[in-house]
Design an enzyme around this catalytic site. Structure first.
Site, mmCIF file in Angstrom:
data_model
loop_
_atom_site.group_PDB
_atom_site.id
_atom_site.type_symbol
_atom_site.label_atom_id
_atom_site.label_comp_id
_atom_site.label_asym_id
_atom_site.label_seq_id
_atom_site.Cartn_x
_atom_site.Cartn_y
_atom_site.Cartn_z
ATOM 1 N N SER A 175 44.096 -11.321 -14.890
ATOM 2 C CA SER A 175 44.657 -12.616 -14.496
ATOM 3 C C SER A 175 44.043 -13.166 -13.236
ATOM 4 O O SER A 175 44.605 -13.934 -12.563
ATOM 5 C CB SER A 175 46.138 -12.447 -14.244
ATOM 6 N N CYS A 176 42.887 -12.727 -12.833
ATOM 7 C CA CYS A 176 42.655 -12.718 -11.405
ATOM 8 C C CYS A 176 41.428 -13.436 -10.959
ATOM 9 O O CYS A 176 40.816 -14.167 -11.666
ATOM 10 C CB CYS A 176 42.464 -11.297 -11.022
ATOM 11 N N VAL A 177 41.054 -13.145 -9.796
ATOM 12 C CA VAL A 177 39.837 -13.554 -9.075
ATOM 13 C C VAL A 177 38.956 -14.544 -9.765
ATOM 14 O O VAL A 177 39.197 -15.325 -10.459
ATOM 15 C CB VAL A 177 38.970 -12.354 -8.774
#
Lengths: 103, 409
Positions: free
Chosen positions: A101-103
């Site tokens: 879900s990230c960066v």
């Protein structure tokens, strides 16, 4: 990576229990993983699982908001079906990788 | 004359205009760049404004200063990209034809997506620091604030510069310690992710840093609404966190233009191939930076690395050859940790941030995944590099592909 027998089938899973190959997934496997998560799957659960699997196949970024736009449930409803951390739980049951879900 | 059209004169568009103007023959290729605003903001500098470290003047310069001669500059809003017919319509009705198009329209914060956020308390005790207005309003608020619950909340992922909210709370810690107010300020970091950062080793390192600084982390909190009367934020699973000062990182979306033109996903991020940077829908359209749906950080370093790949692949497309460059998701982020120190992380699509030295193996001067003074100076130096080297598309001693040299597994 390790292997695990779920619903009588041996599948490849990560340390956290996510399937590494979505094509090994079956409905029976989903039911088993859901049980481990304390969930009893309904039609609506499966509608979401199929939706997520389809989006994952197209390499779309999976987010809670995306599910909210799916037309199947709104975000509150998604939390109702997969309480706590809905995206992580749903991905696990859907046999797809944990959403980065990230960066 | 063939036409290359670039939409957006931010970091990505500006670098590409500079690079392509050097490569494409002037007698054969016309290059045009379109943007609605004349001011270029050094966005990494917004973080420093609330704490009085930078002023407005430190982060703005005119866009035209960074664009080369021989590039047409148009300041106008864009109505639509008519991709099937290879032209772009501006909102004054002018139509711009193109042979190749680069989408570099970036991302924007949309506080309106969260009920209750942009009400009467907006910029009174609810602030963002991802806009110049928000950062300045917060600087003003901090000048006289006497303490209370300071809550930093990330509404949704993806966001620009995923480490900026961490830097914000660490700066806040140092700021209030220096003012002798830290005992009166509780700092809470509220995130929809399952930790301080999603990649495991960086998350652990950064999580420990926050703990050492007495900053509380509330993970897996997915913001539903802000109740500005009761001064609480509420999650979809009905948890509440009280605040006196809420610093929010609102939902981010791509430019509405991308949605209107049918080129984006449901968040208006342009759909493009994560390695080639070519649009999924039209072969003569390419996407760079925050505007795209690439599964990597929305950050200037990513844009900088993508620009090398895009330059090569655009030439391949122009000359009708198979693509020779592939973007690996490389990101490189300085992380300010307060009190004159900083950390540095370097990673890509497949490799999480690891400890080691950068950019020269065994030497540094920068240390990866640890705090040091040198890393802090690296970040401060970077503003000069950004204005003078990076935007102009000049060579830097850092490869666009991530390297494992100098890293410890």
């Amino acid at each position: 990576m390790s292997q695990k027998a779920i619903a009588g089938v041996t599948v490849d899973v990560t340390e956290e229990g996510y399937l590494t190959d979505p094509s090994q997934w079956t409905k029976e496997i989903a039911v088993e993983i859901a049980k481990e998560e304390g969930l009893e799957l309904t039609e609506q659960h499966f509608a979401i699982l199929n939706y997520l699997r389809e989006k994952q196949k197209k390499s779309e970024t999976l987010t809670i908001r995306l599910v909210g736009h799916s037309g199947i449930v709104d975000i509150k409803g998604f939390y109702g079906l997969f309480p706590g951390a809905p995206m992580k739980k749903a991905a696990k049951v859907a046999g797809i990788p944990k959403p980065a879900s990230c960066v | 004359m063939k036409k290359l059209l670039i939409l957006g004169a931010g970091t990505g568009g500006t670098i590409m205009a500079n690079k392509m103007r050097k490569i494409l023959a002037r007698e054969e290729w016309e290059i045009t760049i379109v943007d609605q605003l004349k001011t270029h903001y050094y966005q990494p500098g917004f973080l420093f404004i609330p704490f009085g470290m930078y002023t407005h003047a430190d982060v703005v310069k005119p866009k035209t200063s960074f664009l080369p001669l021989g590039v047409n500059i148009i300041f106008a809003e864009i109505e639509k990209i008519n991709a099937p017919e290879n032209h772009v319509i501006l909102n004054d009705g002018v139509s711009l034809k193109y042979d190749f198009l680069i989408i570099a329209t970036g991302t924007r914060t949309v506080p309106e997506e969260t009920p209750g956020m942009k009400g009467p308390s907006w910029h009174k005790n609810i602030f963002d620091f991802y806009t110049i207005e928000g950062a300045l309003a917060l600087a003003n608020f901090f000048k006289t604030w006497q303490g209370g619950e300071l809550v930093l909340n990330i509404a949704e992922i993806p966001i620009k510069c995923p480490v900026a909210p961490l830097e914000f709370v660490m700066f806040a810690d140092a700021f209030f310690v220096e003012r002798g107010l830290r005992k009166k300020v509780n700092i809470t970091y509220v995130t929809p992710m399952s930790g301080a950062f999603t990649k495991p080793r960086a998350s652990k390192m950064l999580g420990n840093l926050l703990e050492d600084k007495n900053i509380r982390i509330v993970p897996d909190f997915y913001l539903e609404k802000v109740d500005s009367e009761r001064k609480v934020i509420v999650s979809y699973d009905e948890r509440e966190i009280p605040y006196d000062c809420l610093v929010t990182v609102p939902v981010h979306k791509g430019d509405p233009l991308i949605g209107r033109s049918g080129l984006g996903d449901d968040m208006n991020f342009a759909k493009a191939h994560k390695h080639t940077l070519q649009s999924d829908l039209f072969p003569n359209i390419f996407v760079i930076g925050d505007a795209g749906n690439f599964p990597t950080s929305k950050a200037g370093s990513v844009v900088h690395f993508q620009a090398d790949v895009l330059t090569e692949n655009l030439l391949c497309a122009i000359e009708n050859r198979p693509f020779t460059a592939s973007f690996d998701g490389h990101a490189n982020c300085y992380i300010e940790t307060g009190f004159g120190k900083g950390a540095l992380i370097d990673f890509n699509y497949d490799t999480e941030p690891l400890p080691g030295f950068f950019p020269f193996p065994g030497i540094g001067p920068f240390g990866l995944l640890k705090e040091s003074r040198t890393n802090h100076y690296g970040k401060l130096m970077f503003r000069w590099i950004y204005w003078h080297i990076l935007l102009k598309g000049k060579e830097m001693p850092i490869d666009s592909k991530m390297t494992m040299a100098g890293k410890k597994m």
